[in-house]
Enzyme design. Sequence first.
Site, PDB file in Angstrom:
ATOM      1  N   HIS A 112       0.828  -0.872  -0.239  1.00 50.13           N
ATOM      2  CA  HIS A 112       0.183   0.046   0.182  1.00 50.13           C
ATOM      3  C   HIS A 112       0.503   1.088  -0.121  1.00 50.13           C
ATOM      4  O   HIS A 112       0.687   2.047  -0.819  1.00 50.13           O
ATOM      5  CB  HIS A 112      -0.832   0.181   1.285  1.00 50.13           C
ATOM      6  CG  HIS A 112      -1.804  -0.848   1.535  1.00 50.13           C
ATOM      7  ND1 HIS A 112      -2.101  -2.126   2.523  1.00 50.13           N
ATOM      8  CD2 HIS A 112      -3.055  -1.099   0.938  1.00 50.13           C
ATOM      9  CE1 HIS A 112      -3.155  -2.562   2.505  1.00 50.13           C
ATOM     10  NE2 HIS A 112      -3.437  -2.498   1.081  1.00 50.13           N
ATOM     11  N   LYS A 133     -14.597  -8.829   3.482  1.00 46.16           N
ATOM     12  CA  LYS A 133     -13.920  -8.981   5.108  1.00 46.16           C
ATOM     13  C   LYS A 133     -14.521  -8.863   6.123  1.00 46.16           C
ATOM     14  O   LYS A 133     -14.994  -8.156   6.211  1.00 46.16           O
ATOM     15  CB  LYS A 133     -12.824  -8.658   4.516  1.00 46.16           C
ATOM     16  CG  LYS A 133     -12.238  -8.503   3.096  1.00 46.16           C
ATOM     17  CD  LYS A 133     -10.579  -7.599   2.606  1.00 46.16           C
ATOM     18  CE  LYS A 133     -10.173  -7.631   1.055  1.00 46.16           C
ATOM     19  NZ  LYS A 133      -8.931  -7.057   1.041  1.00 46.16           N
ATOM     20  N   SER A 140      -3.370  -7.780   2.956  1.00 48.17           N
ATOM     21  CA  SER A 140      -3.696  -7.769   4.067  1.00 48.17           C
ATOM     22  C   SER A 140      -3.503  -9.009   4.673  1.00 48.17           C
ATOM     23  O   SER A 140      -3.295  -9.470   5.652  1.00 48.17           O
ATOM     24  CB  SER A 140      -4.405  -6.593   4.433  1.00 48.17           C
ATOM     25  OG  SER A 140      -3.515  -5.624   4.121  1.00 48.17           O
ATOM     26  N   ARG A 183      -1.925  -6.405  -8.156  1.00 46.01           N
ATOM     27  CA  ARG A 183      -0.790  -6.423  -8.214  1.00 46.01           C
ATOM     28  C   ARG A 183      -0.659  -8.181  -9.266  1.00 46.01           C
ATOM     29  O   ARG A 183       0.553  -8.432  -9.639  1.00 46.01           O
ATOM     30  CB  ARG A 183      -1.683  -7.354  -6.681  1.00 46.01           C
ATOM     31  CG  ARG A 183      -0.264  -6.128  -6.104  1.00 46.01           C
ATOM     32  CD  ARG A 183      -1.275  -7.528  -4.573  1.00 46.01           C
ATOM     33  NE  ARG A 183      -2.661  -7.466  -4.716  1.00 46.01           N
ATOM     34  CZ  ARG A 183      -3.188  -7.767  -3.699  1.00 46.01           C
ATOM     35  NH1 ARG A 183      -2.724  -7.960  -2.462  1.00 46.01           N
ATOM     36  NH2 ARG A 183      -4.537  -8.010  -3.958  1.00 46.01           N
TER      37      ARG A 183
END
Length: 159
Positions: free
Chosen positions: A17, A41, A127, A90
């Site tokens: 990040h 999440k 994360s 990513r």
Amino acid sequence: MKRAVCPGSFDPITYGHIDIITRASAHFDQVVVAVLENRTKSSLFTVAERIEMIRETTSKLPNVVVDSWSGLLVDYCKSNNIESIVKGLRAVSDFDYELQMAQVNLQGSGVETMFMATAPTHSFLSSSLVKELAHYGGDVSTMVPSSVNEALKLRVAGK
Ligand code: PNS
């Protein structure tokens, strides 16, 4: 003033990040890092804790500010006159979902999403992975700043 938002759940912030926020800050007058809810999440840290970690770890970037929002990202953009969303990509696995969100956000509000290629060193980093490793006592010191690492150790120890 050209402003962009870097949205995410940041639970917790990682070097991946920070890389995107840092690089985005070179292209806009101001970058707002916005902590938003991701309904898919569950979170380890409260929004206030996440904001504090982001503030601390981006404090050297003078044109970066931190905020939170509960609601649609495009509504945040409209309320704050922000025309651009910056997100890191990513791998191909990110692409499907990110493209859908970018298209929905564009269609609904005209807010543009700009994708930035994640630095190859961070291409596997998330994360969720950091939390999983930390939960089992794995070493995440190369993935998150030391203060975040300490906070993770305390949290997984139940503090
Ligand atoms: O870091 P994450 O969890 O990948 O970030 C996803 C996030 C929080 C940016 C996304 O879930 C989001 O924008 N949530 C706010 C609600 C919203 O606008 N959803 C998108 C509708 S297409």
